[in-house]
Write an enzyme that holds these catalytic residues in place. Structure first.
Site, PDB file in Angstrom:
ATOM      1  N   PRO A  21       0.822  -1.236   0.002  1.00 43.40           N
ATOM      2  CA  PRO A  21      -0.016  -0.046   0.024  1.00 43.40           C
ATOM      3  C   PRO A  21       0.793   1.167   0.057  1.00 43.40           C
ATOM      4  CG  PRO A  21      -0.045  -1.047   2.233  1.00 43.40           C
ATOM      5  CD  PRO A  21       0.955  -1.740   1.240  1.00 43.40           C
ATOM      6  N   MET A  22       0.791   2.128  -1.127  1.00 46.00           N
ATOM      7  CA  MET A  22       1.604   3.376  -1.248  1.00 46.00           C
ATOM      8  C   MET A  22       0.768   4.610  -1.136  1.00 46.00           C
ATOM      9  SD  MET A  22       4.995   1.929  -3.167  1.00 46.00           S
ATOM     10  CE  MET A  22       3.824   0.676  -4.276  1.00 46.00           C
ATOM     11  N   CYS A 105       3.598   3.221   8.434  1.00 42.01           N
ATOM     12  CA  CYS A 105       4.008   4.537   7.863  1.00 42.01           C
ATOM     13  C   CYS A 105       4.965   5.434   8.820  1.00 42.01           C
ATOM     14  CB  CYS A 105       2.675   5.171   7.513  1.00 42.01           C
ATOM     15  SG  CYS A 105       3.039   6.799   6.711  1.00 42.01           S
ATOM     16  N   LYS A 144       0.520  -4.475   8.648  1.00 40.83           N
ATOM     17  CA  LYS A 144       1.800  -4.232   8.079  1.00 40.83           C
ATOM     18  C   LYS A 144       2.614  -3.220   8.998  1.00 40.83           C
ATOM     19  CE  LYS A 144       4.332  -2.715   3.990  1.00 40.83           C
ATOM     20  NZ  LYS A 144       4.967  -1.260   4.171  1.00 40.83           N
TER      21      LYS A 144
END
Length: 333
Positions: A21-22, A105, A144
């Site tokens: 996921p970006m 993140c 994540k």
């Protein structure tokens, strides 16, 4: 490995390659290209839990998922447990295959509020939040995260156990601390330790610095992970997934995409972006991909400058046509 890896009840292939996921990258247009070129599992861009529960248009639009993308996970981030629980329930209504929690993140505006990798400074809260989200939804929940906040707090082996104990069905680990951001080399040693911990029984996916088929095979064999998550190496180069798969199967390299194929992918990407997010955003957010789509072309600077400064869709298509005509038959390094 012959058995298919499962995230909960979702089959994801023998050795799945996951699209990371970006933010402003993993949107539907880009995901469509990655799927076409061999990615097994998709994740959306991360979505703010606060944005979702307040019905913010940008957050809600990120819930758009399409049948051809499956299996797909929607990823959320936030610092408030109640908001995250509520956001997970909203995500479930969009009917993804997986709900993913972003504890990785490193960006300041996210982590300094205690969201994303910021929660690595408060492991008990990380565990409670995860438990609440698992209870709130019926879809499998994955996480994540990173090795830890900094060099002195790499508790990932213990953290992985605790997250598994509260019910997550899969874990992706980026081999850096929050403090490292994206600098230095990703350290997969602890990822291997998590995978090889006899207490772990959920799939463990490694992430960080996988940018060649050789590296993917080496890390698979050395660390024993169940699959690999690929992020930056896929930007402007969705072919990376099939290249890795082909090399794993045959030990040989796939032929690199031709100029025609590169232009076609860039064009398709831009067309879908226009359709999904309108001209202004499509132009701005597709720019970061062009350098990679045409990496290795000699004397490309002038075209690159035009692609990243052009403000009208029609001109972008014209530049892409020009590139194809100029470089047809040109060898790509």
């Amino acid at each position: 490995m012959s058995e298919s890896v499962k995230i909960g009840n979702v089959e994801v292939g023998d050795f799945p390659l996951l699209l990371a996921p970006m933010e402003d990258v993993s949107d539907p247009p880009f995901r469509a290209l990655c799927k076409q070129h061999g990615a097994d599992v998709m994740y959306t861009e991360f979505i703010s839990s606060e944005g979702l529960i307040r019905d913010a248009a940008k957050s809600v639009q990120k819930l758009d998922i399409f049948e051809y993308e499956r299996p797909i996970g929607i990823q959320i981030f936030g610092y408030d447990i109640d908001s995250m629980r509520e956001a997970a329930a909203i995500c479930e209504e969009a009917n993804p295959d997986i709900i993913d929690i972003n504890y990785g993140c490193p960006v300041k505006k996210v982590s300094c509020k205690g969201a994303g990798a910021g929660i690595l400074r408060d492991i008990p809260k990380m565990v409670s939040m995860t438990e609440e989200i698992v209870k709130a939804v019926n879809k499998p929940v994955t996480v994540k995260t990173r090795l830890g906040w900094d060099e002195n707090s790499k508790y990932i082996v213990e953290v992985a156990e605790r997250l598994q104990d509260v019910g997550i069905q899969g874990l992706s680990i980026h081999g850096r601390t929050r403090k490292q951001m994206y600098k230095g080399e990703a350290d997969w040693t602890l990822i291997g330790d998590v995978k090889n911990n006899p207490r772990m029984h959920i799939p463990i996916f490694g992430n960080g610095d996988i940018d060649t088929p050789e590296k993917a095979v080496e890390y698979r064999d050395r660390y024993g992970v169940d699959g690999i998550m690929i992020g930056r190496a896929s930007i402007g180069y969705p072919w990376v997934f099939n290249e890795i798969k082909h090399y794993m199967k045959t030990g040989e390299h796939l032929t690199k995409p031709t100029i025609k194929e590169r232009v076609e992918a860039a064009r398709k990407h831009f067309e879908m972006a226009l359709e999904w997010k309108g001209e202004r955003l499509a132009i701005n957010e597709t720019r970061r991909h062009y350098t990679s789509y045409f990496k290795g072309l000699p004397n490309f600077k002038e075209y690159r400058t035009r692609l990243v400064t052009e403000d009208y869709a029609e001109q972008v298509f014209e530049i892409l046509n020009e590139i194809e005509e100029t470089y047809v038959g040109e060898a790509i390094l």
